[in-house]
Design an enzyme around this catalytic site. Sequence first.
Site, short mmCIF file in Angstrom:
data_model
loop_
_atom_site.label_atom_id
_atom_site.label_comp_id
_atom_site.label_asym_id
_atom_site.label_seq_id
_atom_site.Cartn_x
_atom_site.Cartn_y
_atom_site.Cartn_z
N GLY A 138 0.59 -1.32 0.60
CA GLY A 138 0.34 -0.21 -0.27
C GLY A 138 0.62 1.26 0.10
O GLY A 138 1.66 1.27 -0.15
N ASP A 180 9.36 -8.33 13.39
CA ASP A 180 10.21 -7.86 11.50
C ASP A 180 11.29 -6.74 11.56
O ASP A 180 11.00 -5.19 11.23
CB ASP A 180 8.73 -7.50 10.60
#
Length: 743
Positions: free
Chosen positions: A423, A536
Amino acid sequence: MEVRFLQFGLGLLLLLAARHAPVTAVRSPQCQSQCGGVDIPYPFGIGDNCSLSSGFNVSCKVQGRTSKPFIGKAELLNISLISATVRVLLPIATHCYNTSSGRMDFSGKWVNASNATYRFSDVYNKFTVIGCNTLAYISDMNGTSYQSGCVSTCSNLSYVTNGSCSGIGCCQTEIPKGMDYYRVGFDRGFNTSKIWTFNRCSYAALMEAAAFNFSTAYISTTKFNDTRNGMAPSVLDWAIRNGSMSCEMAKQNKTGTYACLSRNSACVESTNGPGYACNCSQGYEGNPYLADGCHDVNECNNSPCPSGGVCTNTVGHYQCSCRAGRKLSKLKNACDPDTGLIIGVTIGFFVLMVFCFSGYMILQKRKLTKVKKEHFRQHGGMILFERMKLEKGLAFKVFTEAELIHATNNYDNSTIIGKGGHGMVYKGIVKDNVPVAIKRCVMIDERQKKEFGQEMLILSQVNHKNIVKLVGCCLEVEIPMLVYEFISNGTLFELIHGKNKALQISFNTLLRIVHEAAEGLSFLHSYASPPIIHGDVKTANILLDGNYAAKVSDFGASVLAPSDEDQYVTMVQGTCGYLDPEYMQTCQLTDKSDVYSFGVIVLEVLTGQVPLKLDGPETQKSLSSSFLVAMKENNLDAVLPSHLKGQESAELIRGLAELAKQCLDMCGTNRPSMKEVADELGRLRKLSLHPWAQLEAERESSQSLLGGTPPANFETIEDYTSGYPTQEGEILPMNPGSQYYAR
Ligand SMILES: *[C@@H]1O[C@H](CO)[C@@H](O)[C@H](O)[C@H]1NC(C)=O
Ligand SMILES: *[C@@H]1O[C@H](CO)[C@@H](O)[C@H](O)[C@H]1NC(C)=O
Ligand SMILES: *[C@@H]1O[C@H](CO)[C@@H](O)[C@H](O)[C@H]1NC(C)=O
Ligand SMILES: *[C@@H]1O[C@H](CO)[C@@H](O)[C@H](O)[C@H]1NC(C)=O
Ligand SMILES: *[C@@H]1O[C@H](CO)[C@@H](O)[C@H](O)[C@H]1NC(C)=O
Ligand SMILES: *[C@@H]1O[C@H](CO)[C@@H](O)[C@H](O)[C@H]1NC(C)=O
Ligand SMILES: *[C@@H]1O[C@H](CO)[C@@H](O)[C@H](O)[C@H]1NC(C)=O
Ligand SMILES: *[C@@H]1O[C@H](CO)[C@@H](O)[C@H](O)[C@H]1NC(C)=O
Ligand SMILES: *[C@@H]1O[C@H](CO)[C@@H](O)[C@H](O)[C@H]1NC(C)=O
Ligand SMILES: *[C@@H]1O[C@H](CO)[C@@H](O)[C@H](O)[C@H]1NC(C)=O
Ligand SMILES: *[C@@H]1O[C@H](CO)[C@@H](O)[C@H](O)[C@H]1NC(C)=O
Ligand SMILES: *[C@H]1O[C@H](CO)[C@@H](O)[C@H](O)[C@H]1NC(C)=O
């Protein structure tokens, strides 16, 4: 002057047999309806049983080849039922100079109409006198109750004019109402013995005014007498005068003598004498004295309607109508455009349009609101609200879709500040000119939806100076959007591997950034129990603000409460090069997985190399493995960049390498905790600082010892910047703009 009436025996007697006439309501069908071209309508009739009463008895006299109708002795010219009159011929009185005898010859007249049925009409008749030296009288029987006269003189014919009857050659006067008898005579004092050369005779008669038009010939000749053989037309009013009854009385009389037999007929009081007459009602015509005598008038034959209108006859009436869109104007008798109708229809149309439109809009809006609510519910808006209620004071806002559209100028391309795999990140300005970064996914699957929710929930609760602050979110849209504080200076990845590389940035700065990132992660791990695991950790996820302070971001892979076994299985993610090998095997994401990834970051800072070099030689592809090999061989210099080797203290370099090695331990339990890593980095930083800065650093670290508690960190942004004053060679802006990377 002696006034003498000269009554010669030539009187005319009307009606003598009025007394015993039987009243016959039914007219015989054999009755003659005409005589001598004159219509004889009932109540008049010829012969026995044909007339209503003896007063209406008409005799039809045959004279040679022709026949003439008479009422009494008077010839009948016309019968009118509507005005209740008859026109008859009555005698003219004369007064002439006899040239042979030298005397005046008189011929006076009287007329008796009896007191039944007839009266001389005072409306239509006038007593008319003709002559140039004459005075004539009209009176009742012997002049006791009524007498009137008329004088006319003229010395010669030049004074006399045609059509004028005003006393010169001709004179007219009115008569009173109710007369049923009159006498006409001349005054002896006026004679034509001197003027007989141009006017031998004088005349006098009660006659219909409309039938008289004076001519000078009437003076000089005998034309006036000769035209109708000594007779002049005169009008009589008739009425039903049985017992001198009025309409009211006649209607109430039970013996059945009421003469107005027809339906749709009306009784009319006589205007001349007692009694009444009958008329058909408005809209009807015919004979009101006969049963069913009055019939409907077809008014449409007279075209009473305006052009363009349609006439419809009804019983007793008629109706005019105009074609559609036009309206009958009674005043102008015309078919005008029906403005009322046109306006009405137009307004009606518009009202309908507006109604439909607004109805459609309301439906659309409802639909939209419903969709928004559904999204809100799906994205855990309710849970969020519940939590926010519990933890008051959270600086978190739920934005509406409209607010974000306005903030980003409808997601204008110029506001894009980052482009991720899934996105876009837009820069927007929300209320009070606060810049924000808005993360908005283009496509999303269930897993990504869940990630969004995760990130939102985690970040909404966490408040630490080294963790990107989530300002708010928008839950109304299909894919929830996250609104962050705006971080202006890109990522640590760019700082190390970007165009300008780390050459222009002091190692101290990098070290500080890494230390701060460690503090942030440490806070994350210690914030809640069970700990929040970032999942992450990488340099691209460490953002830098205006002061190059670290902000850990991107919590899409984070785990809040890893108690559910299934969660481990499904959450295979992270970034190659940073992934904990233990996690790869066990699929168990722990806080030590973050520590491993952080070890890679330390390596990146130390070596200035990317964690994975896909185009390099097989042994050097993975930074961590080549580093571990170098460490094992005690040949750290092989992986260090040249500029570090000489500048930084060996102790610092070794410390960092040692820390990285511990973090990269294959066994998670052997790795230090994030807190320990942060403390070690803090310690190592002190080694690198100049003495004057060391003091400040100590102050800062003592503050950080206080806590990891949000309030303490929250208010230290200013302290922080003052705690790390700009140092020489430290601030080196790379990209003039600002960037934010979503993954
Ligand atoms: C008139 O009517 C009467 C009574 O109704 C009748 O006696 C007489 O014969 C009728 N006369 C004529 C000419 O019909
Ligand atoms: C009507 O008049 C005629 C002739 O004048 C006469 O013979 C007749 O008897 C009259 N009838 C009535 C009812 O007066
Ligand atoms: C009778 O009167 C009508 C109208 O009032 C007229 O048209 C008609 O000529 C008259 N008939 C005679 C014979 O005077
Ligand atoms: C005039 O009078 C005489 C006798 O009195 C008479 O015979 C004669 O007819 C009269 N003339 C006129 C025109 O009346
Ligand atoms: C006409 O009238 C005058 C007076 O007005 C009179 O002297 C004369 O005798 C009258 N003539 C006749 C013929 O009556
Ligand atoms: C008129 O005629 C009626 C009925 O015939 C009668 O009674 C009356 O006396 C007459 N009038 C005169 C003035 O002759
Ligand atoms: C004429 O008038 C006189 C009074 O002036 C009266 O006595 C007489 O009865 C009247 N004649 C008639 C026929 O009415
Ligand atoms: C009518 O009378 C006037 C004066 O009164 C006179 O001048 C005129 O000549 C007369 N006309 C005739 C035709 O006698
Ligand atoms: C009046 O009219 C008649 C014909 O109607 C005519 O002979 C006569 O000369 C006219 N008189 C005048 C004064 O015009
Ligand atoms: C008027 O006319 C009638 C009928 O024609 C006649 O008997 C009479 O003598 C005339 N009178 C005069 C004065 O001409
Ligand atoms: C009804 O009419 C008859 C005859 O015309 C009359 O004798 C009678 O008095 C009238 N009755 C009323 C109540 O007027
Ligand atoms: C009017 O006529 C009636 C009969 O119809 C009669 O009895 C009465 O006397 C008359 N009146 C006069 C004043 O002639």
